[in-house]
Design a protein around this motif. Sequence first.
Motif, PDB file in Angstrom:
ATOM      1  N   LYS A 104       0.831  -1.218   0.000  1.00 29.46           N
ATOM      2  CA  LYS A 104       0.000   0.000   0.000  1.00 29.46           C
ATOM      3  C   LYS A 104       0.865   1.267   0.000  1.00 29.46           C
ATOM      4  O   LYS A 104       0.650   2.171  -0.811  1.00 29.46           O
ATOM      5  N   SER A 105       1.822   1.331   0.912  1.00 27.77           N
ATOM      6  CA  SER A 105       2.674   2.528   0.982  1.00 27.77           C
ATOM      7  C   SER A 105       3.535   2.650  -0.265  1.00 27.77           C
ATOM      8  O   SER A 105       3.803   3.758  -0.737  1.00 27.77           O
ATOM      9  N   SER A 106       3.952   1.525  -0.804  1.00 27.06           N
ATOM     10  CA  SER A 106       4.746   1.556  -2.045  1.00 27.06           C
ATOM     11  C   SER A 106       3.929   2.164  -3.176  1.00 27.06           C
ATOM     12  O   SER A 106       4.448   2.942  -3.979  1.00 27.06           O
TER      13      SER A 106
ATOM     14  N   ILE B 274      -2.710   9.958   0.877  1.00 28.25           N
ATOM     15  CA  ILE B 274      -2.803   9.979   2.335  1.00 28.25           C
ATOM     16  C   ILE B 274      -2.629   8.556   2.857  1.00 28.25           C
ATOM     17  O   ILE B 274      -3.414   7.669   2.539  1.00 28.25           O
ATOM     18  N   ASP B 275      -1.584   8.341   3.661  1.00 25.75           N
ATOM     19  CA  ASP B 275      -1.232   6.992   4.109  1.00 25.75           C
ATOM     20  C   ASP B 275      -1.575   6.785   5.585  1.00 25.75           C
ATOM     21  O   ASP B 275      -0.923   7.357   6.459  1.00 25.75           O
ATOM     22  N   GLU B 276      -2.584   5.990   5.876  1.00 25.36           N
ATOM     23  CA  GLU B 276      -2.991   5.631   7.237  1.00 25.36           C
ATOM     24  C   GLU B 276      -2.989   6.822   8.202  1.00 25.36           C
ATOM     25  O   GLU B 276      -2.277   6.832   9.195  1.00 25.36           O
ATOM     26  N   PRO B 277      -3.822   7.826   7.928  1.00 30.76           N
ATOM     27  CA  PRO B 277      -3.789   9.055   8.725  1.00 30.76           C
ATOM     28  C   PRO B 277      -4.348   8.883  10.131  1.00 30.76           C
ATOM     29  O   PRO B 277      -4.135   9.728  10.988  1.00 30.76           O
TER      30      PRO B 277
HETATM   31 MG    MG Z   1       2.341   1.158   4.806  1.00 30.95          MG
END
Ligand code: MG
Length: 241
Positions: free
Chosen positions: A46-48, A177-180
């Motif tokens: 996901k972050s990638s 937006i990553d896991e805010p």
């Molecule tokens: Mg991640």
Amino acid sequence: MTALTVGNVTLTYPDGSDRVTALNRVDLSVRGGEIAAITGPSGSGKSSLLATVATLIRPDSGRILLETASGTIDLATLSRRAAAGVRRAGIGIVFQQSNLIPALTAVEQLEVMSHLGRRRLPAPAMRRRTRSRAMELLEAVGLADQYAKHPAQLSGGQRQRVNIARALMNDPTLLVIDEPTSALDTERGSAIIDLILDMSRTHRAATLLVTHDHTHLHRMNAVYTMTDGVLTPAHTATAAA
Ligand code: MG
Ligand code: ADP
């Protein structure tokens, strides 16, 4: 009309003498004012995907087309220098940990965004415009009265609000937006999701949101699940606000 179209994107990382596949032929599209949510287990990529879309990592192959009023560019093929320019001008990035600068006040965290990449101090008129834009955004995220506080004087939820306001400072066409909400309790997490829905729609940004919080997925325009680098549409919701 803004639109992001990710097509057939593959990303690998070096892994000893081998390579590990973080993104495996990913397809996704999202339009301005809409949010595509991405869920999936830790380590699934996901972050990638967000880092790739945000031009922080170049994929091995595939297209990342960003269509705006001024034309279409392929974010997958930009040079480092061109990518930095595109990020400054058109991409808002919010990571899990609110990477605010400890020495700056809330309003200064936002102001810094408009001064990035400039060689000289802007003229007073420009500085006043930047200040009023920063104050408007702090107001929009409910923090106008906290503008002079430093990060250490703000709660986790308030810091995440500053983070979101900062990402909007340059009026981005694309918001990643990553896991805010991962560091927040349920109630504060909900308020942050409300804010993201509101901001993404008001500012007409095409938004990618990674979240582990399933309670809000029905409010997103699209939901995808990432598993071992493979992205699958989970279901498509109608934009219920
Ligand atoms: Mg991640
Ligand atoms: P998620 O955000 O879903 O937890 P990531 O995108 O962080 O997943 O990671 C996907 C895979 O890529 C994992 O196997 C992870 O170990 C690997 N990975 C992530 N970043 C790097 C990196 N900079 N170098 C090598 N491998 C990485």
